[in-house]
Write a protein that holds these residues in place. Structure first.
Motif, mmCIF file in Angstrom:
data_model
loop_
_atom_site.group_PDB
_atom_site.id
_atom_site.type_symbol
_atom_site.label_atom_id
_atom_site.label_comp_id
_atom_site.label_asym_id
_atom_site.label_seq_id
_atom_site.Cartn_x
_atom_site.Cartn_y
_atom_site.Cartn_z
ATOM 1 N N SER A 51 0.803 -1.229 0.000
ATOM 2 C CA SER A 51 0.000 0.000 0.000
ATOM 3 C C SER A 51 0.830 1.269 0.000
ATOM 4 O O SER A 51 0.359 2.318 -0.463
ATOM 5 C CB SER A 51 -0.949 0.000 1.197
ATOM 6 N N VAL A 52 2.068 1.211 0.505
ATOM 7 C CA VAL A 52 2.885 2.417 0.539
ATOM 8 C C VAL A 52 3.143 2.953 -0.864
ATOM 9 O O VAL A 52 3.237 4.173 -1.069
ATOM 10 C CB VAL A 52 4.224 2.149 1.278
ATOM 11 N N TRP A 53 3.213 2.056 -1.854
ATOM 12 C CA TRP A 53 3.486 2.505 -3.226
ATOM 13 C C TRP A 53 2.283 3.209 -3.828
ATOM 14 O O TRP A 53 2.428 4.203 -4.539
ATOM 15 C CB TRP A 53 3.903 1.319 -4.090
ATOM 16 N N GLY A 54 1.092 2.710 -3.527
ATOM 17 C CA GLY A 54 -0.108 3.364 -4.042
ATOM 18 C C GLY A 54 -0.285 4.756 -3.476
ATOM 19 O O GLY A 54 -0.590 5.709 -4.213
ATOM 20 N N THR A 55 -0.074 4.907 -2.163
ATOM 21 C CA THR A 55 -0.223 6.238 -1.569
ATOM 22 C C THR A 55 0.860 7.193 -2.066
ATOM 23 O O THR A 55 0.599 8.387 -2.267
ATOM 24 C CB THR A 55 -0.181 6.160 -0.028
ATOM 25 N N ALA A 56 2.064 6.670 -2.284
ATOM 26 C CA ALA A 56 3.148 7.523 -2.792
ATOM 27 C C ALA A 56 2.840 8.027 -4.196
ATOM 28 O O ALA A 56 3.009 9.221 -4.495
ATOM 29 C CB ALA A 56 4.465 6.757 -2.788
ATOM 30 N N PHE A 57 2.376 7.142 -5.065
ATOM 31 C CA PHE A 57 2.037 7.549 -6.423
ATOM 32 C C PHE A 57 0.852 8.505 -6.428
ATOM 33 O O PHE A 57 0.814 9.457 -7.219
ATOM 34 C CB PHE A 57 1.738 6.323 -7.296
ATOM 35 N N ALA A 58 -0.121 8.272 -5.546
ATOM 36 C CA ALA A 58 -1.272 9.177 -5.458
ATOM 37 C C ALA A 58 -0.823 10.570 -5.020
ATOM 38 O O ALA A 58 -1.317 11.583 -5.526
ATOM 39 C CB ALA A 58 -2.303 8.620 -4.478
ATOM 40 N N THR A 59 0.121 10.621 -4.087
ATOM 41 C CA THR A 59 0.650 11.912 -3.629
ATOM 42 C C THR A 59 1.258 12.693 -4.784
ATOM 43 O O THR A 59 1.016 13.901 -4.944
ATOM 44 C CB THR A 59 1.723 11.702 -2.539
ATOM 45 N N VAL A 212 -0.621 0.319 -7.179
ATOM 46 C CA VAL A 212 -0.323 1.545 -7.929
ATOM 47 C C VAL A 212 -1.330 1.731 -9.062
ATOM 48 O O VAL A 212 -1.816 2.851 -9.299
ATOM 49 C CB VAL A 212 1.115 1.506 -8.478
ATOM 50 N N ALA A 213 -1.666 0.642 -9.765
ATOM 51 C CA ALA A 213 -2.646 0.733 -10.852
ATOM 52 C C ALA A 213 -3.993 1.232 -10.334
ATOM 53 O O ALA A 213 -4.626 2.121 -10.923
ATOM 54 C CB ALA A 213 -2.808 -0.626 -11.528
ATOM 55 N N GLY A 214 -4.448 0.671 -9.219
ATOM 56 C CA GLY A 214 -5.699 1.125 -8.621
ATOM 57 C C GLY A 214 -5.611 2.559 -8.142
ATOM 58 O O GLY A 214 -6.556 3.339 -8.284
ATOM 59 N N SER A 215 -4.462 2.920 -7.605
ATOM 60 C CA SER A 215 -4.243 4.278 -7.107
ATOM 61 C C SER A 215 -4.316 5.306 -8.229
ATOM 62 O O SER A 215 -4.933 6.367 -8.080
ATOM 63 C CB SER A 215 -2.890 4.358 -6.405
ATOM 64 N N LEU A 216 -3.680 5.005 -9.344
ATOM 65 C CA LEU A 216 -3.690 5.930 -10.478
ATOM 66 C C LEU A 216 -5.106 6.136 -11.009
ATOM 67 O O LEU A 216 -5.498 7.255 -11.362
ATOM 68 C CB LEU A 216 -2.773 5.421 -11.586
ATOM 69 N N LEU A 217 -5.894 5.058 -11.049
ATOM 70 C CA LEU A 217 -7.273 5.164 -11.516
ATOM 71 C C LEU A 217 -8.112 5.994 -10.543
ATOM 72 O O LEU A 217 -8.872 6.878 -10.953
ATOM 73 C CB LEU A 217 -7.879 3.767 -11.672
ATOM 74 N N GLY A 218 -7.970 5.719 -9.250
ATOM 75 C CA GLY A 218 -8.729 6.467 -8.254
ATOM 76 C C GLY A 218 -8.366 7.941 -8.235
ATOM 77 O O GLY A 218 -9.241 8.809 -8.122
ATOM 78 N N THR A 219 -7.072 8.233 -8.346
ATOM 79 C CA THR A 219 -6.621 9.628 -8.364
ATOM 80 C C THR A 219 -7.189 10.372 -9.563
ATOM 81 O O THR A 219 -7.633 11.525 -9.447
ATOM 82 C CB THR A 219 -5.086 9.691 -8.400
ATOM 83 N N ARG A 220 -7.192 9.705 -10.700
ATOM 84 C CA ARG A 220 -7.726 10.335 -11.915
ATOM 85 C C ARG A 220 -9.200 10.672 -11.743
ATOM 86 O O ARG A 220 -9.647 11.769 -12.125
ATOM 87 C CB ARG A 220 -7.525 9.394 -13.103
#
Length: 252
Positions: A51-59, A212-220
């Motif tokens: 999860s740390v990678w998803g939050t980092a990419f979202a940031t 990270v893939a889920g994070s990028l989609l959610g951020t978008r």
């Protein structure tokens, strides 16, 4: 099959987490369901490793499109790192079990307040600036950082709510700010888990990529639909957290 299930759960967790936090509501139960005999600390460490990678990419993604008040957030991130590390250490010697019965009530109060305050977080109007904003943001980071290291459920939602309620941010800016703090708390906890050998590296890589893939989609989606969308997701996630934590505390 196990890797596919936990990676898919990690993707969904990254999606939810990137918008308003609460990804652990999906990924942690999935890990416990797939690996029921594994040591809990190892599953928590593996969750943090992904999860740390998803939050980092979202940031990073949020920082390109949303105002980030770095003068306040960087000290808050530093405070949250130290506090989260202290909380993660404390949980190795003291059980946080007593918090289970308190948490649903706290989350319910947050939900009711948000529902009744219709204009809460709709407009970005920071109440403070300079040292005062930095001190208050650092206090939020320290308190929630310690909580994340010690117990954890609802960390992202608490950060978003406090940034909205105390600092006057809108929900989109609060979510962006929360991602930075959540990244540092995840790193702090992860350092301790790695030091104690509580992480499955052979699962983390695939789970991190999915996260990270889920994070990028959610951020978008959050950036596209704005603060109203984030507020609705916040209400949904907090409601789900109330049900999950209430079940764990009183019915399990």
């Amino acid at each position: 099959m196990e890797l596919f299930i936990v990676s898919f759960a990690s993707l969904l967790a990254g999606f939810v987490d990137s918008i308003v936090g609460g990804g652990g509501l999906i990924l942690v139960p999935a890990l416990f369901a797939v690996f029921p005999t594994a040591p809990p600390a190892t599953l928590f460490g593996t969750n943090k490793g992904a999860s740390v990678w998803g939050t980092a990419f979202a940031t990073v993604q949020f920082s390109r499109r949303v105002e980030m008040r770095w003068a306040a957030l960087l000290p808050a991130a530093a405070a949250s790192f130290v506090a989260a590390f202290a909380g993660a250490w404390l949980v190795t010697v003291v059980s946080p079990a007593y918090l289970r019965k308190v948490l649903p009530g706290v989350l319910l109060a947050v939900l009711i307040y948000t529902l009744f305050k219709k204009e809460l977080g709709r407009h970005h109007a920071p109440r403070f600036s300079g040292a005062k904003e930095a001190y208050l943001a650092s206090a939020i980071g320290a308190v929630i950082g310690f909580y994340d290291g010690f117990f954890g459920p609802g960390t992202g939602s608490f950060l978003v709510f406090l940034f909205v309620r105390l600092l006057g941010y809108d929900f989109l800016s609060a979510s962006a700010s929360a991602k930075l703090i959540n990244t540092t708390t995840n790193v702090a906890s992860l350092v301790l888990f790695i030091a104690k050998g509580h992480i499955w590296w052979h699962f983390v890589l695939a789970m991190a990529l999915a996260n990270v893939a889920g994070s990028l989609l959610g951020t978008r989606l959050a950036l596209k639909h704005g603060t109203g969308f984030v507020r609705l997701v916040f209400i949904g996630v907090v409601s789900a957290l109330i049900l999950k934590t209430g079940y764990d505390a009183f019915l399990r």
